[in-house]
Design an enzyme around this catalytic site. Structure first.
Site, PDB file in Angstrom:
ATOM      1  N   LYS A 199      26.352  18.158   5.218  1.00  0.00           N
ATOM      2  CA  LYS A 199      25.975  19.248   4.310  1.00  0.00           C
ATOM      3  C   LYS A 199      24.569  19.713   4.682  1.00  0.00           C
ATOM      4  CE  LYS A 199      25.371  20.301  -0.613  1.00  0.00           C
ATOM      5  NZ  LYS A 199      25.468  19.753  -1.987  1.00  0.00           N
ATOM      6  N   ARG A 209      24.494  28.468  -6.962  1.00  0.00           N
ATOM      7  CA  ARG A 209      23.473  27.916  -7.860  1.00  0.00           C
ATOM      8  C   ARG A 209      23.387  28.719  -9.142  1.00  0.00           C
ATOM      9  NH1 ARG A 209      19.168  26.274  -3.012  1.00  0.00           N
ATOM     10  NH2 ARG A 209      20.482  24.574  -2.214  1.00  0.00           N
ATOM     11  N   ARG A 221      15.561  21.292  -1.074  1.00  0.00           N
ATOM     12  CA  ARG A 221      16.405  20.136  -0.779  1.00  0.00           C
ATOM     13  C   ARG A 221      16.380  19.734   0.688  1.00  0.00           C
ATOM     14  NH1 ARG A 221      21.156  22.629  -4.673  1.00  0.00           N
ATOM     15  NH2 ARG A 221      20.276  21.852  -6.635  1.00  0.00           N
ATOM     16  N   LYS A 252      29.775  21.569   5.349  1.00  0.00           N
ATOM     17  CA  LYS A 252      29.329  22.652   4.463  1.00  0.00           C
ATOM     18  C   LYS A 252      27.983  23.181   4.942  1.00  0.00           C
ATOM     19  CE  LYS A 252      28.139  23.604  -0.372  1.00  0.00           C
ATOM     20  NZ  LYS A 252      27.914  23.050  -1.723  1.00  0.00           N
ATOM     21  N   SER A 278      29.610  30.052  -1.262  1.00  0.00           N
ATOM     22  CA  SER A 278      29.440  31.230  -2.099  1.00  0.00           C
ATOM     23  C   SER A 278      28.778  32.389  -1.373  1.00  0.00           C
ATOM     24  CB  SER A 278      28.631  30.863  -3.341  1.00  0.00           C
ATOM     25  OG  SER A 278      27.362  30.334  -2.981  1.00  0.00           O
TER      26      SER A 278
END
Length: 326
Positions: A199, A209, A221, A252, A278
């Site tokens: 990821k 989000r 992150r 991802k 998304s």
């Protein structure tokens, strides 16, 4: 001029479907579902046209809508009624995901996967428990090993509610092993783990989000999600998850990382999943709204490319639309 090799011979309408190398079916797709404990009506997600947060009371109805398109699997994301620094609503027996999963598994035949992470449940929006001084620390520090206990508790609570599969997405070192141990100790040995094994710290997550109310309150992150520049590191990450007992391996995002999907497919025997995230969904919608792209055609082509790269499963916000067209 004589051309003994003419690939166009196999591109006529009669033969073209017979020699197609890659197929995309509704059964390849996983549809995300957002369950919101803070509302009693459906709330459109502005950055993801066609998607909504739904209250727990409408979770079954929402899943039935998805099943009618031919999609068999869903993944549940929760928006809790309250948040705290520990993200304790993530593993609560009466948590939003737990309540929704009980209803969905009792009243539908969908295959139910649950996202296992802390970001939607913690008031700081990060994927794990933070050091006490993290809010003032320019180098954000997540307490990796303490977070493992919270992730395991969350996964066990999802399995107890009836989840068919759990999908840890926190990118903590050792998370698959901790969850596998927790599930087995609680008697859920049959529940598989689909790990977000590679990821990346990606710019394509923005609309999600908003959808899951999981944006970091401060910092970012990059200290636990992967550097987009790194491919060899992804193979190390995936290898560790395999050694810890991951049943399905997730990459991802999907489209910017098709090389990683291909590498995972070639090096490992486990089923490979890819998350068509998304931002990938939103950018096609935005271009379609401008009249620049055909939405249905580009969505199908995008998912086909992910399948062609080696993904067995595709988690996508296009699931219903593409399945319906199929």
């Amino acid at each position: 001029m004589n051309h003994p090799n003419r690939p166009r011979r196999l591109r006529t309408d009669g033969i073209r479907p017979l020699v197609s190398e890659t197929t995309l079916d509704a059964s390849d797709l996983i549809a995300p579902v957002f369950i919101d404990a803070t509302t009693d009506e459906r709330v459109p997600i502005e950055t993801m046209p066609g998607h909504e947060r739904v209250p727990v009371e409408q979770a079954v109805e929402r899943v039935q809508e998805i099943r009618e398109t031919g999609v068999e699997a869903i993944i549940v994301f929760g928006v809790p009624e309250s948040k705290d620094s520990e993200g304790s609503r993530a593993w609560a027996d009466d948590g939003v995901v737990q309540k929704a999963v009980r209803r969905i598994t009792a009243e539908t035949d969908a295959y139910v996967i649950t996202d296992v992470c802390m970001c939607e449940y913690a008031d700081h929006g990060h994927c794990g428990l933070l050091e006490d001084d993290a809010r003032q620390d320019p180098v954000l520090t997540v307490r990796n090993d303490e977070t493992l206990d919270a992730l395991a508790r969350t996964a066990v609570s999802h399995a107890a509610a009836g989840a068919d599969m759990v999908a840890p997405s926190a990118m903590m070192d050792g998370m698959v092993g901790a969850i596998r141990e927790g599930l087995d100790d609680a008697g859920h040995t049959e529940v598989p783990i689909m790990s977000y094994a590679a990821k990346y710290e990606s710019a394509f997550y923005g609309p999600f989000r908003d959808a899951a109310d999981g944006a970091p309150a401060f910092g970012d992150r990059r200290h636990y999600q992967m550097d987009p520049a790194n491919a060899r590191e992804a193979m190390r990450e995936v290898t560790l998850d395999v050694e810890e007992g991951a049943d399905v391996l997730m990459v991802k995002p999907a489209l910017p990382y098709l090389d990683i999907v291909r590498d995972v497919r070639e090096r490992f025997d486990q089923p490979v999943a890819a998350y068509n995230v998304s931002g990938e969904y939103a950018m096609l919608h935005a271009a379609s709204e401008q009249g620049w792209l055909d939405l249905e055609a580009t969505a199908y082509e995008s998912l086909l490319s992910i399948k062609r790269a080696g993904a067995d499963l595709i988690l996508t916000y296009f699931a219903e639309d593409v399945a319906g067209a199929l």
